[in-house]
Design a protein around this motif. Sequence first.
Motif, PDB file in Angstrom:
ATOM      1  N   PRO A   1     -14.805  11.207  -1.506  1.00  7.05           N
ATOM      2  CA  PRO A   1     -13.768  11.089  -0.737  1.00  7.05           C
ATOM      3  C   PRO A   1     -13.814  11.168   0.761  1.00  7.05           C
ATOM      4  CG  PRO A   1     -14.115  13.177  -1.566  1.00  7.05           C
ATOM      5  CD  PRO A   1     -15.226  12.531  -2.005  1.00  7.05           C
ATOM      6  N   HIS A   2     -12.625  10.675   1.716  1.00  8.33           N
ATOM      7  CA  HIS A   2     -12.745  10.571   3.012  1.00  8.33           C
ATOM      8  C   HIS A   2     -11.870  11.597   3.293  1.00  8.33           C
ATOM      9  CE1 HIS A   2     -14.062   6.690   1.952  1.00  8.33           C
ATOM     10  NE2 HIS A   2     -14.746   6.527   3.277  1.00  8.33           N
ATOM     11  N   ARG A   3     -12.104  12.108   4.616  1.00 13.06           N
ATOM     12  CA  ARG A   3     -11.437  12.931   5.153  1.00 13.06           C
ATOM     13  C   ARG A   3     -10.734  12.353   6.547  1.00 13.06           C
ATOM     14  NH1 ARG A   3     -12.510  19.182   5.610  1.00 13.06           N
ATOM     15  NH2 ARG A   3     -11.273  19.024   3.917  1.00 13.06           N
ATOM     16  N   LEU A   4      -9.625  12.229   6.802  1.00 12.08           N
ATOM     17  CA  LEU A   4      -8.970  11.463   7.875  1.00 12.08           C
ATOM     18  C   LEU A   4      -8.994  12.353   9.169  1.00 12.08           C
ATOM     19  CD1 LEU A   4      -7.380   9.208   9.475  1.00 12.08           C
ATOM     20  CD2 LEU A   4      -5.464  10.411   8.765  1.00 12.08           C
TER      21      LEU A   4
ATOM     22  N   ASP B   1     -10.705  16.320  -3.130  1.00 15.80           N
ATOM     23  CA  ASP B   1     -10.233  15.213  -2.050  1.00 15.80           C
ATOM     24  C   ASP B   1      -9.071  15.734  -1.263  1.00 15.80           C
ATOM     25  OD1 ASP B   1      -9.385  12.756  -0.899  1.00 15.80           O
ATOM     26  OD2 ASP B   1      -9.618  11.598  -2.658  1.00 15.80           O
ATOM     27  N   PRO B   2      -9.559  15.670   0.215  1.00 20.65           N
ATOM     28  CA  PRO B   2      -8.669  16.122   1.205  1.00 20.65           C
ATOM     29  C   PRO B   2      -7.428  15.242   1.254  1.00 20.65           C
ATOM     30  CG  PRO B   2     -10.940  15.803   1.934  1.00 20.65           C
ATOM     31  CD  PRO B   2     -10.753  15.109   0.795  1.00 20.65           C
ATOM     32  N   HIS B   3      -7.422  14.125   0.924  1.00 20.81           N
ATOM     33  CA  HIS B   3      -6.298  13.280   0.754  1.00 20.81           C
ATOM     34  C   HIS B   3      -5.342  13.346  -0.449  1.00 20.81           C
ATOM     35  CE1 HIS B   3      -8.219  10.288   3.915  1.00 20.81           C
ATOM     36  NE2 HIS B   3      -8.330  11.628   4.473  1.00 20.81           N
TER      37      HIS B   3
ATOM     38  N   MET C   1     -12.945   8.379   9.742  1.00 20.81           N
ATOM     39  CA  MET C   1     -12.793   8.931   8.512  1.00 20.81           C
ATOM     40  C   MET C   1     -14.245   9.625   8.233  1.00 20.81           C
ATOM     41  SD  MET C   1     -10.073   7.986   6.409  1.00 20.81           S
ATOM     42  CE  MET C   1      -8.776   6.674   6.378  1.00 20.81           C
TER      43      MET C   1
ATOM     44  N   LEU D   1       0.759  -1.214   0.070  1.00 19.64           N
ATOM     45  CA  LEU D   1       0.174   0.019  -0.068  1.00 19.64           C
ATOM     46  C   LEU D   1       0.978   1.339   0.035  1.00 19.64           C
ATOM     47  CD1 LEU D   1      -2.997  -0.878   2.481  1.00 19.64           C
ATOM     48  CD2 LEU D   1      -2.903  -0.815  -0.016  1.00 19.64           C
TER      49      LEU D   1
ATOM     50  N   ALA E   1      -7.632  16.377   8.001  1.00 18.45           N
ATOM     51  CA  ALA E   1      -6.973  16.509   6.925  1.00 18.45           C
ATOM     52  C   ALA E   1      -7.105  17.900   6.124  1.00 18.45           C
ATOM     53  CB  ALA E   1      -7.304  15.250   5.686  1.00 18.45           C
TER      54      ALA E   1
ATOM     55  N   TYR F   1      -3.520   4.670   4.762  1.00 23.65           N
ATOM     56  CA  TYR F   1      -4.770   4.884   5.445  1.00 23.65           C
ATOM     57  C   TYR F   1      -5.917   5.277   4.053  1.00 23.65           C
ATOM     58  CZ  TYR F   1      -3.472  10.097   5.279  1.00 23.65           C
ATOM     59  OH  TYR F   1      -3.213  11.251   4.964  1.00 23.65           O
ATOM     60  N   ASP F   2      -5.401   5.895   3.200  1.00 26.28           N
ATOM     61  CA  ASP F   2      -6.593   6.224   1.965  1.00 26.28           C
ATOM     62  C   ASP F   2      -6.851   4.906   1.320  1.00 26.28           C
ATOM     63  OD1 ASP F   2      -7.664   8.476   0.781  1.00 26.28           O
ATOM     64  OD2 ASP F   2      -6.390   8.123  -0.998  1.00 26.28           O
ATOM     65  N   ASP F   3      -6.144   4.027   0.981  1.00 22.31           N
ATOM     66  CA  ASP F   3      -6.452   2.737   0.457  1.00 22.31           C
ATOM     67  C   ASP F   3      -7.268   1.882   1.051  1.00 22.31           C
ATOM     68  OD1 ASP F   3      -4.989   3.862  -1.747  1.00 22.31           O
ATOM     69  OD2 ASP F   3      -3.814   2.069  -2.161  1.00 22.31           O
TER      70      ASP F   3
END
Lengths: 322, 221
Positions: free
Chosen positions: B114-117, A208-210, B190, A122, B133, B154-156
């Motif tokens: 999308p996700h935000r950590l 996308d924040p990431h 998330m 990953l 994030a 973490y994103d995947d």
Amino acid sequence: MIGRLWRYWVALWSHQEPATAMAWVRLLLGLVLCWDLAEAWQLDLVSTLWAPPEAGGFPSNLLNRDPVPEVYRLFPPTEATAAGLHAVTFFASLAWALGLFTRVSGLVLILAYAQLAQILPLGDRGIDLMMRNVMFILLFSRCGDALSLDARRRTGSFFGDGALVSAWPRHLILLQIVVMYWMAGVQKTALTWTPLGGYHALYIILQDPHIARHSFEWLASVWPLTSLATATTHIWENTAPLMLVLMHFRMTDGQPGRLRAWAKRLRLMHLWVFVGVLLHLGIAATMQLGIFPWAMLALYPAWFHPDELGAAWAWVKARAGR
Amino acid sequence: MSSPQSDRVPSLRAALLAVVIFVHGVAASPLPPSPTTPKAMANPIAVEELNGWVKVLGGLGIKTTRAELTDLAVKSSTVTSELRTAVIKPFRPLLRITGTGQGWGLFTYPNTHPHRLVIEVERDGKFEVVYRALDPEHAYLEPQLTFRRVRGVYDDNASKVRPSYESFARWVARHAFEDWPDATRVRVKMIRTHVVTPGQDADPIAETRLVRVVKRGEEGP
């Protein structure tokens, strides 16, 4: 017909040229990887990324995988092994970049770098795969004959003696770059990469924040700009195979043809490369993709024949000397 | 005059390169490495994309449904992935040991969900945000969390949870407990949002997912 095609194919891979362009790729690519690995060390992430979970690392089920990464078959699953593998990869990359025992350091580098990928898939991104592919090709090249400590040892000059070497590794690298861009373009089948979806792909990616480097909520008010950038990216990637035609024109310069003359007059090849540079700089400015744009740009010297690089270098020296 | 041996070298090289280019060409082609599953086609990004295609095809006079497109994708990917696997199989050991290969699906489907950590630390019985994030006010461990190799983990995991997400949560907790000696728990989560394209009504959805709470003493080595 088949005989003629075969002779063309054999001739295509039999060109010779000075090692300069391949040496630039080696130097830049090696330094980019050094930077990435140094950053991991500076952020105290070496064991986190590559040690087993028992030693506090991210990699899971490391010793129950089939197959277990070779490094953890040969050495104990500890922080020290992770640190050792990281150090070997870093110093092999540095030695390879500087052209110190180029073939040996290149071989050690690719084997160690592949272990990093196996341990934490990953954490190994598309750009790492691309870098290893190019490193593997360069393993069979004479990229250590220029811009290297090996060249200095052999010829007395860091730049080498300009002797001709096989050009096929550079041509294969170019094919790899074209395949990467083209396949990236072909697989962008989401509607938002097309006019049917308003070319909104980059707008969405930048929310996308990431991925985004900054908050880009404000882009909603200037969305035609992101749509233009999306269209440019998609068209540019999908036209990558044309670079093979343009390279053929360049390799057979002097032959007649209206299309050939038109491509030469408009400098289409340079234009395509220039757009690529802008796209990668745009990615570097707006997205958090780490070394991706820089590693891709490190491959760009391969677009140029060593004679072109030599002419550019002479031009820079002349300007600096004024 | 060239020797027969030196004449053979260019031909051998050209033949070898033809094989290499064929194998890597198949590997690079958009054939999926593994069959698509109905479950994968049910994720929100795929659903939104399929709905878009149903609409586009409908506009062209081709009537279809999301279920039919899903079925087509699953069946065709099964056949094509088998073909790809068969060609690459003999070369797999070399590709594995050198870490080489092909696979260039870069931002194929832009993530509309999308996700935000978010990382929170519990002190005096109350959780407070220390990292969110892209929030400069809450930027704890930001250099580490935005490093590409950590982000990849973490994103995947946000799209498909794996055991490394637990390792990630414990790693965050170890750092937080060290930096806040009075902290009792660390929460990693998330927030999934929905990105709409300009001109569409905003979707206020903010779904909290993948919550992991690590108590002091549970963070491991």
